[in-house]
Design a protein around this motif. Structure first.
Motif, PDB file in Angstrom:
ATOM      1  N   PHE A 292      35.794  47.291  38.613  1.00 35.60           N
ATOM      2  CA  PHE A 292      37.106  46.771  39.036  1.00 35.60           C
ATOM      3  C   PHE A 292      37.207  46.786  40.564  1.00 35.60           C
ATOM      4  O   PHE A 292      36.944  47.807  41.199  1.00 35.60           O
ATOM      5  N   ARG A 293      37.635  45.670  41.105  1.00 37.42           N
ATOM      6  CA  ARG A 293      37.717  45.556  42.562  1.00 37.42           C
ATOM      7  C   ARG A 293      39.177  45.722  43.020  1.00 37.42           C
ATOM      8  O   ARG A 293      40.073  45.075  42.477  1.00 37.42           O
ATOM      9  N   PRO A 294      39.415  46.609  44.003  1.00 40.72           N
ATOM     10  CA  PRO A 294      40.793  46.709  44.522  1.00 40.72           C
ATOM     11  C   PRO A 294      41.191  45.416  45.235  1.00 40.72           C
ATOM     12  O   PRO A 294      40.363  44.755  45.848  1.00 40.72           O
ATOM     13  N   PHE A 295      42.453  45.055  45.105  1.00 36.52           N
ATOM     14  CA  PHE A 295      42.951  43.787  45.645  1.00 36.52           C
ATOM     15  C   PHE A 295      43.054  43.808  47.166  1.00 36.52           C
ATOM     16  O   PHE A 295      42.769  42.823  47.844  1.00 36.52           O
ATOM     17  N   LEU A 296      43.458  44.944  47.722  1.00 34.70           N
ATOM     18  CA  LEU A 296      43.682  45.030  49.174  1.00 34.70           C
ATOM     19  C   LEU A 296      42.472  45.594  49.891  1.00 34.70           C
ATOM     20  O   LEU A 296      41.761  46.438  49.335  1.00 34.70           O
ATOM     21  N   PRO A 297      42.258  45.169  51.152  1.00 32.85           N
ATOM     22  CA  PRO A 297      41.248  45.863  51.950  1.00 32.85           C
ATOM     23  C   PRO A 297      41.692  47.305  52.193  1.00 32.85           C
ATOM     24  O   PRO A 297      42.893  47.604  52.224  1.00 32.85           O
ATOM     25  N   LYS A 298      40.715  48.180  52.347  1.00 29.73           N
ATOM     26  CA  LYS A 298      40.956  49.617  52.423  1.00 29.73           C
ATOM     27  C   LYS A 298      41.971  49.986  53.516  1.00 29.73           C
ATOM     28  O   LYS A 298      42.812  50.869  53.335  1.00 29.73           O
ATOM     29  N   GLU A 299      41.901  49.291  54.660  1.00 27.79           N
ATOM     30  CA  GLU A 299      42.740  49.697  55.801  1.00 27.79           C
ATOM     31  C   GLU A 299      44.235  49.388  55.583  1.00 27.79           C
ATOM     32  O   GLU A 299      45.079  49.921  56.285  1.00 27.79           O
ATOM     33  N   LEU A 300      44.549  48.547  54.590  1.00 33.52           N
ATOM     34  CA  LEU A 300      45.962  48.255  54.319  1.00 33.52           C
ATOM     35  C   LEU A 300      46.500  49.065  53.135  1.00 33.52           C
ATOM     36  O   LEU A 300      47.690  49.061  52.852  1.00 33.52           O
ATOM     37  N   GLN A 301      45.610  49.739  52.434  1.00 29.70           N
ATOM     38  CA  GLN A 301      45.949  50.378  51.165  1.00 29.70           C
ATOM     39  C   GLN A 301      46.715  51.695  51.366  1.00 29.70           C
ATOM     40  O   GLN A 301      46.290  52.544  52.133  1.00 29.70           O
ATOM     41  N   SER A 302      47.823  51.854  50.676  1.00 28.32           N
ATOM     42  CA  SER A 302      48.565  53.124  50.691  1.00 28.32           C
ATOM     43  C   SER A 302      48.012  54.054  49.619  1.00 28.32           C
ATOM     44  O   SER A 302      47.323  53.599  48.700  1.00 28.32           O
ATOM     45  N   PHE A 308      44.493  46.185  41.276  1.00 23.40           N
ATOM     46  CA  PHE A 308      43.111  45.804  40.969  1.00 23.40           C
ATOM     47  C   PHE A 308      43.086  44.362  40.478  1.00 23.40           C
ATOM     48  O   PHE A 308      43.981  43.930  39.743  1.00 23.40           O
ATOM     49  N   VAL A 309      42.048  43.651  40.886  1.00 26.52           N
ATOM     50  CA  VAL A 309      41.868  42.271  40.450  1.00 26.52           C
ATOM     51  C   VAL A 309      41.307  42.288  39.025  1.00 26.52           C
ATOM     52  O   VAL A 309      40.510  43.170  38.693  1.00 26.52           O
ATOM     53  N   TYR A 310      41.728  41.351  38.186  1.00 24.10           N
ATOM     54  CA  TYR A 310      41.154  41.244  36.837  1.00 24.10           C
ATOM     55  C   TYR A 310      39.635  41.127  36.968  1.00 24.10           C
ATOM     56  O   TYR A 310      39.142  40.313  37.753  1.00 24.10           O
ATOM     57  N   PRO A 311      38.883  41.926  36.196  1.00 21.32           N
ATOM     58  CA  PRO A 311      37.419  41.945  36.383  1.00 21.32           C
ATOM     59  C   PRO A 311      36.730  40.648  35.945  1.00 21.32           C
ATOM     60  O   PRO A 311      35.673  40.320  36.469  1.00 21.32           O
ATOM     61  N   THR A 312      37.306  39.956  34.977  1.00 21.76           N
ATOM     62  CA  THR A 312      36.713  38.694  34.524  1.00 21.76           C
ATOM     63  C   THR A 312      37.817  37.672  34.335  1.00 21.76           C
ATOM     64  O   THR A 312      38.996  38.029  34.261  1.00 21.76           O
ATOM     65  N   LEU A 313      37.445  36.423  34.240  1.00 25.11           N
ATOM     66  CA  LEU A 313      38.436  35.352  34.071  1.00 25.11           C
ATOM     67  C   LEU A 313      39.186  35.487  32.753  1.00 25.11           C
ATOM     68  O   LEU A 313      40.362  35.155  32.662  1.00 25.11           O
ATOM     69  N   ASP A 314      38.482  35.983  31.733  1.00 22.45           N
ATOM     70  CA  ASP A 314      39.151  36.076  30.418  1.00 22.45           C
ATOM     71  C   ASP A 314      39.638  37.496  30.118  1.00 22.45           C
ATOM     72  O   ASP A 314      39.874  37.854  28.975  1.00 22.45           O
ATOM     73  N   PHE A 315      39.793  38.309  31.160  1.00 22.00           N
ATOM     74  CA  PHE A 315      40.308  39.677  30.989  1.00 22.00           C
ATOM     75  C   PHE A 315      41.702  39.628  30.362  1.00 22.00           C
ATOM     76  O   PHE A 315      42.591  38.923  30.830  1.00 22.00           O
ATOM     77  N   ASN A 316      41.865  40.395  29.282  1.00 22.04           N
ATOM     78  CA  ASN A 316      43.149  40.398  28.586  1.00 22.04           C
ATOM     79  C   ASN A 316      43.899  41.688  28.944  1.00 22.04           C
ATOM     80  O   ASN A 316      43.694  42.732  28.328  1.00 22.04           O
ATOM     81  N   PHE A 317      44.765  41.602  29.947  1.00 23.89           N
ATOM     82  CA  PHE A 317      45.464  42.804  30.410  1.00 23.89           C
ATOM     83  C   PHE A 317      46.317  43.410  29.309  1.00 23.89           C
ATOM     84  O   PHE A 317      46.391  44.617  29.155  1.00 23.89           O
ATOM     85  N   ASP A 318      46.944  42.534  28.535  1.00 24.11           N
ATOM     86  CA  ASP A 318      47.840  42.994  27.486  1.00 24.11           C
ATOM     87  C   ASP A 318      47.136  43.937  26.500  1.00 24.11           C
ATOM     88  O   ASP A 318      47.654  45.006  26.179  1.00 24.11           O
ATOM     89  N   SER A 319      45.967  43.531  26.073  1.00 27.48           N
ATOM     90  CA  SER A 319      45.275  44.366  25.096  1.00 27.48           C
ATOM     91  C   SER A 319      44.685  45.611  25.782  1.00 27.48           C
ATOM     92  O   SER A 319      44.689  46.706  25.210  1.00 27.48           O
ATOM     93  N   PHE A 320      44.229  45.463  27.012  1.00 23.31           N
ATOM     94  CA  PHE A 320      43.744  46.600  27.810  1.00 23.31           C
ATOM     95  C   PHE A 320      44.868  47.635  27.957  1.00 23.31           C
ATOM     96  O   PHE A 320      44.697  48.831  27.690  1.00 23.31           O
ATOM     97  N   TYR A 321      46.035  47.138  28.332  1.00 26.96           N
ATOM     98  CA  TYR A 321      47.215  47.984  28.524  1.00 26.96           C
ATOM     99  C   TYR A 321      47.536  48.768  27.244  1.00 26.96           C
ATOM    100  O   TYR A 321      47.753  49.979  27.275  1.00 26.96           O
ATOM    101  N   LYS A 322      47.556  48.039  26.124  1.00 30.66           N
ATOM    102  CA  LYS A 322      47.933  48.680  24.849  1.00 30.66           C
ATOM    103  C   LYS A 322      46.926  49.757  24.439  1.00 30.66           C
ATOM    104  O   LYS A 322      47.314  50.831  23.977  1.00 30.66           O
ATOM    105  N   THR A 323      45.656  49.457  24.639  1.00 28.96           N
ATOM    106  CA  THR A 323      44.617  50.429  24.271  1.00 28.96           C
ATOM    107  C   THR A 323      44.718  51.670  25.158  1.00 28.96           C
ATOM    108  O   THR A 323      44.704  52.803  24.666  1.00 28.96           O
ATOM    109  N   VAL A 324      44.862  51.439  26.463  1.00 27.53           N
ATOM    110  CA  VAL A 324      44.926  52.578  27.391  1.00 27.53           C
ATOM    111  C   VAL A 324      46.183  53.411  27.123  1.00 27.53           C
ATOM    112  O   VAL A 324      46.168  54.644  27.195  1.00 27.53           O
ATOM    113  N   LYS A 325      47.260  52.738  26.765  1.00 26.87           N
ATOM    114  CA  LYS A 325      48.506  53.467  26.468  1.00 26.87           C
ATOM    115  C   LYS A 325      48.333  54.364  25.238  1.00 26.87           C
ATOM    116  O   LYS A 325      48.778  55.513  25.234  1.00 26.87           O
ATOM    117  N   LYS A 326      47.679  53.822  24.225  1.00 26.21           N
ATOM    118  CA  LYS A 326      47.418  54.628  23.020  1.00 26.21           C
ATOM    119  C   LYS A 326      46.593  55.857  23.368  1.00 26.21           C
ATOM    120  O   LYS A 326      46.724  56.902  22.748  1.00 26.21           O
TER     121      LYS A 326
END
Ligand SMILES: *Cc1c(COP(=O)(O)O)cnc(C)c1O
Length: 369
Positions: A292-302, A308-326
């Motif tokens: 996973f790549r962070p969206f901001l350059p390091k010097e701007l990051q708090s 984080f940028v979606y790792p692939t074009l077909d990344f399904n955040f919704d299902s990722f979110y649900k699994t991680v929440k469980k």
């Protein structure tokens, strides 16, 4: 009788409301009379004094006002109470929260303009200087310190210098940084600093607060566009004896008092900042290893929240979110307009061991992503 859920089923890795300690939540469990000193003096006034002391070493020049509602209510109370009819507001924005301030100014029919930057770009002091030079009618400048939209940390001292050089009143939305990132509001010439109960102080949600330069707040009498969100009116009443003008969120205020105690026990803002930085570094390093790549350059990051940028074009955040929440962690969707991102917060009752556990969880589902 209702049954209590014994503890949290998941950790909130969000920008607020966020995970709180059990002892903060326990502090909610009694009722308070709002007429007597055991609440007004011992809790409300005590909190107001401690907030000023957290904000600056020059405590004699500043005062604190607590305001019902979420953080935005306190931002709107400030914007609507401090800009006089003949004043004009400049809103510096590089994200949703800066944009929200500009929308508030519009709804309140205040004279205002915006200095809008890209979400991946910090506002530039030299450009600000040009804008303020070209618009001598601007009397107030507002900035968001940590723009939670992306997690960018805006260059507060540099911007503050320019605002001061132009003699502007300086309003800072420090919602997601106050208590988690050290700075002195007097050193940064901040006249009004806004934050809320449920960000880096790690209380539960329900009220916001404004720390104000008393000299500037005194100029705000009869400015307000709203009875309830009148910062000056609220301060006048509260300053007398700690009484809120309208119903006080007693339980939340008491829990906030506990949260302030716990901030002190942790070692103050500096120690909390170190913990958040450690969380953030562990997170970014671990996530990079997992692709996973962070969206901001390091010097701007708090150290507050990371996009984080979606790792692939077909990344399904919704299902990722649900699994991680469980598996025990709540992540946060992205809010950036230019890219598909999601966010992970580091603030709250969250420690390096929790971040390590999160990384293990993500690694374990890595093949399903
Ligand atoms: C959380 C936040 C706010 C306030 O949001 P509410 O949902 O009203 O509490 C304002 N500004 C910033 C930068 C924030 O992170």
């Amino acid at each position: 009788m209702y049954e209590f859920i014994p503890d949290n089923p998941y950790l909130l890795l969000t920008p607020g409301p966020l995970s709180t300690s059990k002892s903060v939540r326990n502090a909610l469990l009694r009722d308070w009379c709002t007429w007597d000193a055991d609440y007004n003096e011992d809790i409300v006034q005590n909190i107001r004094r401690r907030l000023v002391a957290l904000a600056t070493k020059k405590i004699e020049d500043y005062t604190a006002v607590l305001m019902q509602g979420s953080g935005s209510f306190s931002v709107e109370a400030t914007i609507g109470s401090v800009v006089p009819p003949n004043g004009k507001l400049l809103v510096i924005t590089n994200g949703a929260y800066g944009d929200r301030i500009a929308r508030m100014a519009k709804v309140l029919k205040l004279k205002h303009i915006a200095y809008s930057c890209f979400e991946t770009e910090a506002p530039k002091p030299e450009i600000l200087s040009v804008i303020l030079g070209e618009h001598p009618d601007i009397t107030h400048t507002a900035l968001v310190h940590c723009e939670t939209t992306t997690g960018i940390l805006n260059p507060l001292p540099e911007i503050a210098k320019v605002v001061k050089a132009h003699g502007n009143v300086f309003i800072l939305d420090a919602m997601s940084s106050f208590g988690g990132i050290p700075f002195d509001m007097a050193d940064c010439n901040i006249d009004f600093l806004i934050s809320s109960s449920n960000k880096c102080i790690q209380g539960v949600p329900g009220f916001g607060f404004v720390i104000a330069k008393t000299k500037e707040l005194l100029k705000c009498k009869d400015n307000a566009h709203s009875l309830c969100l009148d910062l000056y009116g609220q301060w006048k009443e509260m300053d007398k004896s700690g009484k809120w003008r309208y119903t006080s969120p007693t339980h939340i205020v008491r829990a906030f008092y506990q949260a302030l105690d716990e901030l002190e026990i942790e070692g103050g803002v500096e120690a909390r900042y170190q913990r958040y930085c450690k969380n953030q570094q562990l997170l970014v390093n671990g996530m990079k290893e997992l692709g996973f790549r962070p969206f901001l350059p390091k010097e701007l990051q708090s150290p507050i929240i990371t996009s984080f940028v979606y790792p692939t074009l077909d990344f399904n955040f919704d299902s990722f979110y649900k699994t991680v929440k469980k598996l025990g962690f709540v992540l946060y969707p992205g809010k950036v307009s230019q890219a598909d991102t999601f966010r992970i917060g580091n603030i709250g009752e969250v420690f390096p061991k929790d971040i390590m556990r999160l990384l293990e969880v993500i690694e374990s589902i890595r093949n399903e992503i």
